[in-house]
Scaffold this active site. Structure first.
Site, PDB file in Angstrom:
ATOM      1  N   GLN A 104       0.838  -1.199   0.000  1.00  0.00           N
ATOM      2  CA  GLN A 104       0.000   0.000   0.000  1.00  0.00           C
ATOM      3  C   GLN A 104       0.875   1.251   0.000  1.00  0.00           C
ATOM      4  OE1 GLN A 104      -2.253   1.971   3.307  1.00  0.00           O
ATOM      5  NE2 GLN A 104      -4.029   1.180   2.198  1.00  0.00           N
ATOM      6  N   GLU A 168     -10.097   7.396   3.535  1.00  0.00           N
ATOM      7  CA  GLU A 168      -9.895   7.590   4.982  1.00  0.00           C
ATOM      8  C   GLU A 168      -9.395   8.993   5.356  1.00  0.00           C
ATOM      9  OE1 GLU A 168     -10.613   4.548   3.970  1.00  0.00           O
ATOM     10  OE2 GLU A 168     -11.007   3.776   5.967  1.00  0.00           O
ATOM     11  N   TYR A 170      -6.865  10.697   3.923  1.00  0.00           N
ATOM     12  CA  TYR A 170      -5.435  10.958   3.678  1.00  0.00           C
ATOM     13  C   TYR A 170      -5.261  11.885   2.466  1.00  0.00           C
ATOM     14  CZ  TYR A 170      -4.341   7.346   7.139  1.00  0.00           C
ATOM     15  OH  TYR A 170      -4.226   6.629   8.307  1.00  0.00           O
ATOM     16  N   ARG A 218      -7.957   2.521  -3.425  1.00  0.00           N
ATOM     17  CA  ARG A 218      -8.916   2.556  -2.305  1.00  0.00           C
ATOM     18  C   ARG A 218      -9.652   3.873  -2.367  1.00  0.00           C
ATOM     19  NH1 ARG A 218      -7.904   0.580   3.584  1.00  0.00           N
ATOM     20  NH2 ARG A 218      -9.978   0.866   4.445  1.00  0.00           N
ATOM     21  N   HIS A 256     -10.778   9.383   8.919  1.00  0.00           N
ATOM     22  CA  HIS A 256     -10.395   9.118  10.305  1.00  0.00           C
ATOM     23  C   HIS A 256     -10.977  10.155  11.269  1.00  0.00           C
ATOM     24  CE1 HIS A 256      -8.113   5.654   9.535  1.00  0.00           C
ATOM     25  NE2 HIS A 256      -7.090   6.224   8.962  1.00  0.00           N
ATOM     26  N   ARG A 259     -16.828  11.405  13.089  1.00  0.00           N
ATOM     27  CA  ARG A 259     -17.251  11.050  14.446  1.00  0.00           C
ATOM     28  C   ARG A 259     -18.373  10.016  14.399  1.00  0.00           C
ATOM     29  NH1 ARG A 259     -13.282  11.382  17.856  1.00  0.00           N
ATOM     30  NH2 ARG A 259     -12.439  10.667  15.901  1.00  0.00           N
ATOM     31  N   ALA A 314      -9.019  -7.287   7.562  1.00  0.00           N
ATOM     32  CA  ALA A 314      -7.687  -6.949   8.066  1.00  0.00           C
ATOM     33  C   ALA A 314      -7.519  -7.531   9.465  1.00  0.00           C
ATOM     34  CB  ALA A 314      -7.503  -5.437   8.055  1.00  0.00           C
ATOM     35  N   GLN A 343      -8.254  -3.252  20.818  1.00  0.00           N
ATOM     36  CA  GLN A 343      -7.375  -3.024  21.968  1.00  0.00           C
ATOM     37  C   GLN A 343      -5.900  -3.335  21.728  1.00  0.00           C
ATOM     38  OE1 GLN A 343     -10.493  -4.431  25.140  1.00  0.00           O
ATOM     39  NE2 GLN A 343      -8.554  -4.085  26.148  1.00  0.00           N
ATOM     40  N   ALA A 662      -8.506  -7.975  29.744  1.00  0.00           N
ATOM     41  CA  ALA A 662      -8.480  -9.247  29.016  1.00  0.00           C
ATOM     42  C   ALA A 662      -7.246  -9.361  28.137  1.00  0.00           C
ATOM     43  CB  ALA A 662      -9.743  -9.363  28.177  1.00  0.00           C
TER      44      ALA A 662
HETATM   45  P1  NAP Z   1     -11.525   0.300  36.539  1.00  0.00           P
HETATM   46  O1  NAP Z   1     -11.237   0.602  35.136  1.00  0.00           O
HETATM   47  O2  NAP Z   1     -10.417   0.085  37.477  1.00  0.00           O
HETATM   48  O3  NAP Z   1     -12.484   1.435  37.092  1.00  0.00           O
HETATM   49  C1  NAP Z   1     -12.911   1.463  38.388  1.00  0.00           C
HETATM   50  C2  NAP Z   1     -13.711   2.716  38.663  1.00  0.00           C
HETATM   51  O4  NAP Z   1     -14.131   2.695  39.993  1.00  0.00           O
HETATM   52  C3  NAP Z   1     -12.942   3.982  38.449  1.00  0.00           C
HETATM   53  O5  NAP Z   1     -13.756   4.851  37.711  1.00  0.00           O
HETATM   54  C4  NAP Z   1     -12.675   4.513  39.855  1.00  0.00           C
HETATM   55  O6  NAP Z   1     -12.837   5.909  39.760  1.00  0.00           O
HETATM   56  C5  NAP Z   1     -13.740   3.870  40.693  1.00  0.00           C
HETATM   57  N1  NAP Z   1     -13.285   3.430  42.003  1.00  0.00           N
HETATM   58  C6  NAP Z   1     -12.167   2.732  42.319  1.00  0.00           C
HETATM   59  N2  NAP Z   1     -12.117   2.482  43.634  1.00  0.00           N
HETATM   60  C7  NAP Z   1     -13.212   3.034  44.177  1.00  0.00           C
HETATM   61  C8  NAP Z   1     -13.717   3.105  45.510  1.00  0.00           C
HETATM   62  N3  NAP Z   1     -13.071   2.560  46.515  1.00  0.00           N
HETATM   63  N4  NAP Z   1     -14.878   3.765  45.679  1.00  0.00           N
HETATM   64  C9  NAP Z   1     -15.546   4.320  44.661  1.00  0.00           C
HETATM   65  N5  NAP Z   1     -15.105   4.289  43.397  1.00  0.00           N
HETATM   66  C10 NAP Z   1     -13.962   3.639  43.152  1.00  0.00           C
HETATM   67  O7  NAP Z   1     -12.400  -1.011  36.650  1.00  0.00           O
HETATM   68  P2  NAP Z   1     -13.639  -1.499  35.787  1.00  0.00           P
HETATM   69  O8  NAP Z   1     -14.501  -0.404  35.332  1.00  0.00           O
HETATM   70  O9  NAP Z   1     -14.231  -2.547  36.633  1.00  0.00           O
HETATM   71  O10 NAP Z   1     -12.994  -2.109  34.521  1.00  0.00           O
HETATM   72  C11 NAP Z   1     -12.111  -3.134  34.611  1.00  0.00           C
HETATM   73  C12 NAP Z   1     -11.315  -3.244  33.339  1.00  0.00           C
HETATM   74  O11 NAP Z   1     -12.053  -4.010  32.427  1.00  0.00           O
HETATM   75  C13 NAP Z   1     -11.016  -1.970  32.597  1.00  0.00           C
HETATM   76  O12 NAP Z   1      -9.946  -1.264  33.071  1.00  0.00           O
HETATM   77  C14 NAP Z   1     -10.738  -2.514  31.250  1.00  0.00           C
HETATM   78  O13 NAP Z   1      -9.451  -2.983  31.151  1.00  0.00           O
HETATM   79  C15 NAP Z   1     -11.722  -3.648  31.151  1.00  0.00           C
HETATM   80  N6  NAP Z   1     -12.885  -3.196  30.436  1.00  0.00           N
HETATM   81  C16 NAP Z   1     -12.764  -2.338  29.404  1.00  0.00           C
HETATM   82  C17 NAP Z   1     -13.870  -1.919  28.744  1.00  0.00           C
HETATM   83  C18 NAP Z   1     -13.769  -0.970  27.579  1.00  0.00           C
HETATM   84  O14 NAP Z   1     -12.713  -0.513  27.235  1.00  0.00           O
HETATM   85  N7  NAP Z   1     -14.869  -0.647  26.959  1.00  0.00           N
HETATM   86  C19 NAP Z   1     -15.100  -2.363  29.124  1.00  0.00           C
HETATM   87  C20 NAP Z   1     -15.202  -3.218  30.198  1.00  0.00           C
HETATM   88  C21 NAP Z   1     -14.085  -3.630  30.857  1.00  0.00           C
HETATM   89  P3  NAP Z   1     -12.402   6.945  40.886  1.00  0.00           P
HETATM   90  O15 NAP Z   1     -11.298   6.283  41.655  1.00  0.00           O
HETATM   91  O16 NAP Z   1     -12.023   8.160  40.132  1.00  0.00           O
HETATM   92  O17 NAP Z   1     -13.636   7.147  41.681  1.00  0.00           O
HETATM   93 FE1  SF4 Z   2      -9.720  -7.913  16.360  1.00  0.00          FE
HETATM   94 FE2  SF4 Z   2      -9.439  -6.984  18.874  1.00  0.00          FE
HETATM   95 FE3  SF4 Z   2      -7.683  -8.663  17.789  1.00  0.00          FE
HETATM   96 FE4  SF4 Z   2      -7.795  -6.148  16.945  1.00  0.00          FE
HETATM   97  S1  SF4 Z   2      -7.238  -6.821  18.974  1.00  0.00           S
HETATM   98  S2  SF4 Z   2      -7.618  -7.961  15.692  1.00  0.00           S
HETATM   99  S3  SF4 Z   2      -9.966  -5.816  17.025  1.00  0.00           S
HETATM  100  S4  SF4 Z   2      -9.811  -9.079  18.252  1.00  0.00           S
END
Ligand code: NAP
Ligand code: SF4
Length: 676
Positions: A104, A168, A170, A218, A256, A259, A314, A343, A662
């Protein structure tokens, strides 16, 4: 689905001077290996494994035709003979594996992450900190020559073709669209003038490489930005590109800076194939569709429905290099499916790390992470079948160890069984399915509904604790109030939620729970039409850029939700680099309140009492308070096992619960399983 049912997917494509063995293209993805020492040998192994896995044509990550066009300082470029030598390592390996590969050519224009970027006009991009210099006529002519030179060198390096990156947002795209091309000379103004740049590039590339070389262009079929191209303009350009000498048109979806999500897991599978279908009748050369096609069944359907002649995948090729081979040999149930999380691939690329894959940590590490058969088979017990436990157990068993996997629940999957229930994260269920099949194939002895006790583990050589986490309790007055629930009960549906909910904690889970609570039916999988309407995309692509004047139809949240965190600043700042904005935007569109910098005071019948960032005492009146305050490790068996002098390994959440992740869990499990 058996292999015969992939009749369209596995059909060769005759391009006249060469034939692609099937309809699957591995789409371009920057790996980061291009820029590391010895990276081309690693790249060669990376691509050769994909070629071995049966993909019809590989397209490399973007390679710049000159230094101004590189993504960042010292990123890969193809400008002289010294580059040819490096690229030959890759093309040789791919050809020896029976594959074909195109390079590419990517000029980033104003998207370049360096201060010397150039663009048709001095219009700064919203996603880079650097303003571009306006190209002179001489710059434009030189850049066209540079594209032709890069293509000529690519041919010399043994590539089967090139892909000219015209989408995209570019450089080429920046010439085409009025907003970024405000020139008044021969290269700006009318649409004919604005598309002169890509047409000249394709013509000059064809002249440089001769007839027996694949040129893919592309083309941005739907820009998803204001003042983007109209459909008539897209078709006009496609016809001109065909006439200029391209062999294949690949679909570009969205700039890119748009939104609107285009590849995230919440985008329905094959959500944009209808856009490619619109182009298919307009030109004679083959068209390739892309975006969120992650399974062979989806790809086959897209082709059978006449949407395209080829499909580009991809990220799915990172998740499983053998995707095509498995489909072709009736083993599609063995495919490790890309869950579109970004991720370990795109989030890594944007953080200057080698791209890999959350569900396949070997991706990008083919030379240093291998699962060779063991010479010393051991009897291993794995406790817990979440992502870490499943990964360890299946890789260790595949290597020849005798593995028993204990799970206290009635099914495998751990936290992924929660993740798959979040609207827009259903793909996580595919990983659980993959491991269920791997457990059967590798002979892991799975014992469900059994919380392993120390007595059960005496006869094992080593024990792997993948026991995961338990939720963190918070120290707030009223914590035991009946309205307080854990996120696990919410997602599992064991507690019914009221019309107003406070969410304590705004990490990944706080966001997930808020998204779960802000839809009427979390089990409803939106159709493509519903999803397009929700993001304000014209389902006929008649609006300029696919969006101009189209009002998003956002189903209202069935309840009032407020998310809280103690930390001051943007909510979700630790979410994925390329997906965090989607989660924030999704919740804002549902009017979810995001309240940062708080001190929790108490929870009572009225609701959640807190002191806000301005030191005022407030109450959020609510029927429920959901605790999403992170986790702590569960590793009760560690000490008793150590007392027995039993070798014990901790992986996943049992090892580190903080920001339970994870990606880290699977990577750690795979690396341990590779050497145990
Ligand atoms: P986290 O990312 O560690 O977040 C915990 C939250 O709780 C923070 O916002 C923190 O904010 C708060 N907290 C911590 N201790 C506390 C306490 N004693 N009292 C009150 N609040 C408290 O944990 P999680 O949300 O459970 O997620 C776990 C992990 O799963 C993520 O970090 C990520 O790796 C993964 N995950 C990712 C996604 C995604 O990217 N979409 C989705 C799901 C899970 P404050 O301390 O500011 O209050
Ligand atoms: Fe697919 Fe997630 Fe692997 Fe990227 S990290 S290739 S989005 S499963």
């Amino acid at each position: 689905m058996s292999s015969e049912q992939y009749i369209n997917l596995l059909k060769p494509l005759d391009l006249g001077f060469t034939t692609l063995k099937n309809r699957v293209i591995m789409g371009s993805m920057h790996t980061g290996l291009e820029e590391v020492k010895g990276g081309f040998h690693k790249l060669a192994k990376f691509y050769a494994e994909r070629a071995n896995g049966g993909v019809g044509l590989i397209i490399t990550g973007g390679i710049a035709p000159n230094w101004e066009g590189w993504v960042k300082p010292f990123a890969a470029k193809m400008t002289d003979k010294s580059h040819v030598k490096e690229h030959k390592i890759v093309t040789k390996a791919v050809h020896e594996a029976g594959g074909k590969i195109a390079m590419q050519i990517l000029h980033t224009g104003r998207y370049a992450y360096h201060p010397m970027s150039v663009a048709p006009s001095r219009v700064k991009s919203p996603i880079t900190p650097f303003g571009p210099r306006q190209m002179t006529t001489w710059d434009i002519k030189r850049t066209i020559r540079d594209f032709a030179n890069a293509a000529r060198l690519a041919k010399e390096a043994g590539y089967d073709g090139v892909e000219i990156m015209g989408s995209e947002g570019y450089l080429i795209n920046q010439f085409i669209v009025k907003h970024t091309n405000q020139r008044t000379d021969d290269w700006g103004g009318s649409y004919d003038n604005r598309i002169r740049f890509p047409i000249e590039i394709v013509k000059r590339v064809r002249e440089a490489v001769g007839d027996d070389f694949i040129i893919i262009y592309r083309l941005s079929l739907i820009d998803l930005v204001d003042e983007g191209s109209s459909w008539e303009e897209v078709v006009q350009l496609a016809k001109a590109i065909e006439n200029a000498g391209a062999n294949i048109i690949n679909s570009g979806i969205g700039w890119h800076e748009a939104r609107i999500p285009t590849i995230a897991t919440s985008v329905p599978r094959a959500a944009f194939s209808w856009v490619t279908k619109k182009l298919k009748g307009e030109i004679d050369i083959p068209v390739c569709t892309s975006n969120r096609i992650n399974r062979p069944e989806t790809a086959e359907k897209v082709l059978a429905d006449g949407c395209a002649d080829l499909v580009s995948m991809a990220r799915p090729m990172l998740a499983d290099p053998q995707l095509v081979l498995k489909a072709a040999t009736g083993r599609s149930d063995e495919i490790n499916t890309c869950i579109a999380c970004n991720q370990a691939c795109l989030d890594h690329t944007f953080s200057n790390k080698t791209a890999s894959c959350l569900v396949n940590p070997r991706a990008g590490h083919e030379t240093d992470l291998n699962y060779f058969p063991t010479s010393k088979p051991k009897k291993l017990a794995v406790i817990g079948s979440g992502p870490a436990g499943m990964t360890f157990a299946t890789i260790a068993a595949q290597r020849g160890h005798d593995v028993t996997l204990y799970e206290k629940d009635k099914e495998i999957g751990g936290q992924f069984n929660l993740a798959k229930k979040i609207p827009g994260k259903e793909e996580y269920g595919e990983t659980v399915k993959y491991y269920a099949r791997q457990i059967e194939l590798t002979g892991v002895k799975l014992i469900l509904n059994k919380e392993a006790q120390i007595d059960d583990l005496e006869n094992f050589d080593e024990v792997i604790l993948a026991t995961g986490i338990t939720t963190r309790e918070v120290n707030i007055e009223g914590f035991n109030h009946p309205k307080v629930v854990s996120y696990i009960d919410v997602i599992n549906g064991t507690k019914k939620m009221g019309k107003s909910v406070a969410v304590i904690g705004a990490g990944g889970i706080g966001f997930d729970v808020s998204e779960f609570l802000s839809v009427k039916d979390p089990e409803h999988l939106p159709s493509v039409q519903e999803w397009l309407a929700e993001w304000g995309i014209d389902p006929k692509n008649e609006a300029r850029g696919g969006i101009e004047g189209v009002k998003a139809q956002i189903p209202p949240s069935p309840r009032e939700i407020a998310m809280f965190q103690r930390t001051k600043g943007k909510m979700g700042s630790k979410l994925g680099k390329t997906t965090g904005w989607i989660h924030r935007s999704t919740l804002k569109r549902k009017n979810v309140k995001m309240i940062d910098g708080v001190d929790y005071l108490k929870i009572d019948d009225e609701g959640l009492h807190y002191r806000d960032a301005d030191n005022s005492i407030k109450v959020f009146k609510c029927e429920n308070v959901v605790i999403c305050a992170g986790q702590i490790s569960l590793k009760n068996l560690q000490q008793p096992l150590l007392q027995l002098k039993k070798p014990v390994h901790l992986i996943g959440g049992a090892h580190i619960a903080a920001e339970l992740d994870a990606k880290r869990a699977i990577d750690q499990a795979a690396r341990l399983a590779a050497i145990v």
